[in-house]
Design a protein around this motif. Structure first.
Motif, short mmCIF file in Angstrom:
data_model
loop_
_atom_site.label_atom_id
_atom_site.label_comp_id
_atom_site.label_asym_id
_atom_site.label_seq_id
_atom_site.Cartn_x
_atom_site.Cartn_y
_atom_site.Cartn_z
N ILE A 262 31.61 25.28 43.28
CA ILE A 262 33.33 25.22 43.13
C ILE A 262 34.25 24.70 45.24
O ILE A 262 33.78 25.49 45.31
N THR A 263 35.16 24.45 44.62
CA THR A 263 35.68 23.67 45.66
C THR A 263 37.28 25.36 46.05
O THR A 263 37.08 25.37 44.87
N LEU A 264 37.18 24.91 47.10
CA LEU A 264 38.13 25.68 47.54
C LEU A 264 40.07 25.38 46.79
O LEU A 264 40.70 26.27 46.44
N ALA A 265 39.96 23.87 46.51
CA ALA A 265 41.25 23.17 45.95
C ALA A 265 41.05 24.15 44.83
O ALA A 265 42.53 24.75 44.11
N ALA A 266 39.70 24.38 43.98
CA ALA A 266 39.69 24.19 42.89
C ALA A 266 39.96 25.97 41.90
O ALA A 266 40.46 26.55 41.46
N PHE B 208 38.01 40.08 44.02
CA PHE B 208 36.75 40.04 43.16
C PHE B 208 37.18 39.04 41.61
O PHE B 208 36.92 38.56 41.23
N GLU B 209 38.38 38.09 41.68
CA GLU B 209 39.58 37.37 40.55
C GLU B 209 37.96 35.61 41.39
O GLU B 209 37.72 34.95 40.62
N ILE B 210 38.04 36.15 42.63
CA ILE B 210 37.02 34.91 43.48
C ILE B 210 36.30 35.03 42.94
O ILE B 210 35.17 33.86 42.86
N LEU B 211 35.41 35.98 43.21
CA LEU B 211 33.90 36.30 42.91
C LEU B 211 33.23 35.41 42.07
O LEU B 211 32.59 34.62 41.60
N ASP B 212 34.78 35.88 40.72
CA ASP B 212 34.20 35.63 39.21
C ASP B 212 34.19 34.89 39.00
O ASP B 212 33.62 33.79 38.16
N GLN B 213 34.93 33.48 39.56
CA GLN B 213 35.79 32.25 39.66
C GLN B 213 34.03 31.44 40.33
O GLN B 213 33.53 30.45 39.70
N VAL B 214 34.21 31.72 41.08
CA VAL B 214 32.51 31.51 42.27
C VAL B 214 31.46 31.87 40.79
O VAL B 214 31.00 31.12 40.84
N ALA B 215 30.71 33.31 40.86
CA ALA B 215 30.11 32.86 39.98
C ALA B 215 30.52 32.45 38.74
O ALA B 215 28.88 31.47 38.99
N ALA B 216 30.98 32.17 37.41
CA ALA B 216 31.63 31.09 36.42
C ALA B 216 30.99 29.45 36.46
O ALA B 216 30.66 29.20 35.71
N ALA B 217 30.91 29.16 38.21
CA ALA B 217 31.04 27.83 38.60
C ALA B 217 29.74 27.27 38.77
O ALA B 217 29.24 26.15 38.72
N GLY B 218 28.50 28.83 38.45
CA GLY B 218 27.18 28.61 38.46
C GLY B 218 27.22 28.16 39.42
O GLY B 218 27.21 27.75 40.58
N GLY C 148 43.44 26.99 42.40
CA GLY C 148 44.51 26.92 41.36
C GLY C 148 44.56 27.28 39.87
O GLY C 148 44.69 27.94 39.67
N GLY C 149 43.28 28.00 39.75
CA GLY C 149 43.04 28.86 39.39
C GLY C 149 43.20 30.43 39.85
O GLY C 149 43.01 31.30 38.40
N ALA C 150 43.36 30.70 40.90
CA ALA C 150 43.92 32.07 41.43
C ALA C 150 44.81 32.40 41.22
O ALA C 150 46.26 31.17 40.91
N HIS D 21 42.43 30.99 50.98
CA HIS D 21 42.01 30.22 51.94
C HIS D 21 41.83 31.69 52.85
O HIS D 21 40.32 31.89 53.24
N ARG D 22 42.53 32.08 52.96
CA ARG D 22 42.15 33.89 53.69
C ARG D 22 41.05 34.68 53.21
O ARG D 22 40.17 35.23 54.09
N TYR D 23 41.32 34.91 52.25
CA TYR D 23 39.84 35.89 51.23
C TYR D 23 39.26 34.85 51.59
O TYR D 23 37.83 35.34 51.70
#
Length: 273
Positions: A32-36, A18-28, A39-41, A49-51
C-alpha cells in the motif's frame, strides 16, 4: 481497526500504529502507498508519515522498490519466537516427563534470553524435598548447568562477548576465571553434558545439556536438578547419559539434525573432577 481499546491507560499512539499495521496487512502482497494509508488512517498525512517512518526504522514495516509498504521481517521474527516457544514446549513435554520419571528429580526446559536462561517448562520431582523454582525464572549462563551447556555450543565470537561481562562468584564453587571456565566448556563440548556442583546455589546440583538446531546453534537447554545429598557425583554420572539422550530426542522431534558429540576418550568425567 476492530475492537479498538479505549479507556484510561490506553496509548492512542500505539492504537494508531496498529491501525497502520492492520491496513498494510489488509493490502496483502501488493502493499500500500503512503498516500492510500493516510487516506484510510484516522490521523493526518504528516502524523501517519511519522508513524510509518518509525515503523520502518524498527523493521516492523518495509518498503519495496516502488515505494509501497509491506509488513516487515521484524514481525515475522516476533511471531517465530512465539510459535517456536509453544512448539518447543509441546514437543519437549513428553520427553521431559520421561526424564523426570527416570530420575525422580526436577527437570527444567529453558531458552537463552538476553544473556540468561529463562525457564519455560518444568517437571516437578517426585520427592518431598525438591528444588523450588518457577516458570519465567531466569538464571545466569556461566554458573548453571543449562547456561554452561549453551555457552559450550556458542561460536567463538559470541562466547567472547558473553565472557566479557562480569562473572561474580555466586557460591564458593562458582567458576569465575576465564581460563578455568573455558576449560570447563571444552569438557562439556566433548561430553555433551554439563554439571553444576553447587556453583549457582549451595545444596543444589544439576546436570544439563543443550538443544541445538541444524547448524549446531543452541536454541534451548534442559537440566535435572536436585539436592546435593541425592545428586552426588556418582548419581550425576548415572543421570548424564539420560539428560544427553533427552536433549537429542528433543532435537529429533523438532526436526533438527544437530547432534551432541560423543564423549571424547580420556576426557575428565564428573567423578574425577
Amino acid at each position: 481497526m476492530g475492537n479498538e481499546p479505549s479507556g484510561r491507560g490506553v496509548s492512542t499512539s500505539v492504537v494508531h500504529a496498529f491501525e497502520i499495521l492492520d491496513q498494510v496487512a489488509a493490502a496483502g502482497s501488493e502493499g500500500i502507498t503512503l498516500a492510500a494509508l493516510s487516506g484510510g488512517a484516522s490521523k493526518a498525512r504528516s502524523t501517519t508519515h511519522r508513524y510509518v517512518t518509525t515503523l520502518l526504522q524498527l523493521g516492523v514495516l518495509c518498503r519495496d522498490d516502488g515505494g509501497r509498504l509491506h509488513l516487515g521481517a521484524r514481525l515475522l521474527a516476533l511471531a517465530t519466537e512465539l510459535l517456536d516457544g509453544d512448539i518447543l514446549r509441546s514437543v519437549a513435554k513428553p520427553i521431559l516427563a520421561t526424564l523426570g520419571a527416570e530420575t525422580g528429580e526436577t527437570v527444567h526446559l529453558g531458552v537463552p534470553t538476553g544473556g540468561q536462561i529463562t525457564y519455560i517448562d518444568k517437571v516437578e520431582s517426585s520427592h518431598s524435598v525438591r528444588l523450588v523454582s518457577g516458570i519465567g525464572h531466569q538464571i545466569a549462563l556461566y554458573c548453571t548447568s543449562m547456561g554452561k551447556a549453551v555457552l559450550s555450543r556458542l561460536p567463538p565470537e559470541d562466547l567472547d562477548a558473553v565472557l566479557a561481562s562480569p562473572r561474580p562468584a555466586v557460591t564458593a564453587h562458582t567458576l569465575t576465571g576465564r581460563d578455568e571456565l573455558l576449560a570447563e566448556l571444552a569438557r562439556i563440548r566433548a561430553s555433551g553434558v554439563s554439571m553444576d556442583a553447587e556453583e549457582n546455589e549451595l545444596g543444589v546440583c544439576c546436570v544439563g545439556a543443550a538443544v541445538v538446531d541444524r547448524r549446531s546453534r543452541p536454541v534451548a537447554a534442559i537440566s535435572v536438578s536436585g539436592p546435593a545429598a541425592r545428586m552426588t557425583a556418582s548419581r550425576r554420572a548415572e543421570i548424564a547419559p539420560l539428560v544427553r539422550d533427552a536433549a537429542r530426542a528433543i532435537e529429533e522431534a523438532l526436526g533438527y539434525r544437530g547432534r551432541v558429540p560423543a564423549p571424547v576418550p580420556g576426557a575428565p568425567t564428573e567423578a574425577s573432577r
